[in-house]
Scaffold this active site. Structure first.
Site, mmCIF file in Angstrom:
data_model
loop_
_atom_site.group_PDB
_atom_site.id
_atom_site.type_symbol
_atom_site.label_atom_id
_atom_site.label_comp_id
_atom_site.label_asym_id
_atom_site.label_seq_id
_atom_site.Cartn_x
_atom_site.Cartn_y
_atom_site.Cartn_z
ATOM 1 C CB ALA A 102 0.542 11.050 2.702
ATOM 2 C CG ASP A 103 1.410 5.700 -1.340
ATOM 3 O OD1 ASP A 103 1.882 5.035 -0.396
ATOM 4 O OD2 ASP A 103 1.601 5.420 -2.527
ATOM 5 C CB SER A 104 5.875 9.162 -1.581
ATOM 6 O OG SER A 104 5.644 10.130 -0.587
#
Length: 193
Positions: free
Chosen positions: A74-76
């Site tokens: 995941a990446d924010s």
């Protein structure tokens, strides 16, 4: 959540927040293996494409090391207008981010990618809208002194002291913390045999 067990889960992230969020819904990774990739946005790359590209790139690196496992990456990404705000590495970067978001709406884009044991990749992009109240210089200074901003996308942690800055939130709260749980569990369930 599915009743049958899922294959061993590998979390492609060193984020303690992502691990805490997974544990919150009863998922314990068999391994944590962060991907070391270049996170520089490409020239002209739009934020939504960037968030998904980062999640997919992290997934590809870690999946290559864990054949047969269920891998989650995941990446924010925090966005003001069309500008991607950095993961604050210095107090000056964090101050700039907080100043840009003061009194304004911003978006938090969560790119999530899951590869099943069969290698099939599923992705999801989750968008949350957040509006900060107008921040006084003293509030920014106090927040910077807390150190919570270090390494955080947009220079803040909503689950900490920055919660007092949030005047409005629309969408997934857990996405802003670091991992959209509903969408993540849905992808994991779809990827398990």
């Amino acid at each position: 959540m599915r009743a049958s067990p899922i294959p061993p889960l590998v979390l492609a992230s060193a984020s303690p927040r992502r691990l805490d969020l997974l544990r919150q819904v009863g998922l314990e990774p068999a391994a944590i293996d962060p991907a070391d990739i270049d996170e520089t946005p490409l020239t002209g790359e739009l934020p939504r494409a960037y968030a998904l590209r980062m999640a997919r790139a992290k997934l590809a690196v870690v999946k290559a090391r864990h054949a047969g496992a269920l891998v989650l990456a995941a990446d924010s990404v925090v966005v003001c207008g069309r500008r991607i705000l950095p993961k604050a590495e210095s107090e000056a970067e964090a101050r700039l981010c907080l100043s840009k978001m003061s009194g304004r709406r911003h978006r938090v884009l969560g790119g999530v990618a899951v590869a099943g044991a069969d290698g099939k990749v599923r992705t999801r992009l989750v968008e949350t809208i957040v509006r900060f109240k107008r921040l006084e210089p003293g509030e920014i200074a106090d927040y910077l002194a807390s150190g919570e901003w270090q390494g955080k996308a947009g220079g803040y942690a909503i689950q900490g002291r920055a919660a007092a800055f949030v005047a409005f939130l629309s969408g997934s709260y857990s996405n802003v913390v670091g991992l959209p749980l509903f969408e993540t569990v849905s992808l994991l369930n779809a990827s398990a045999p």
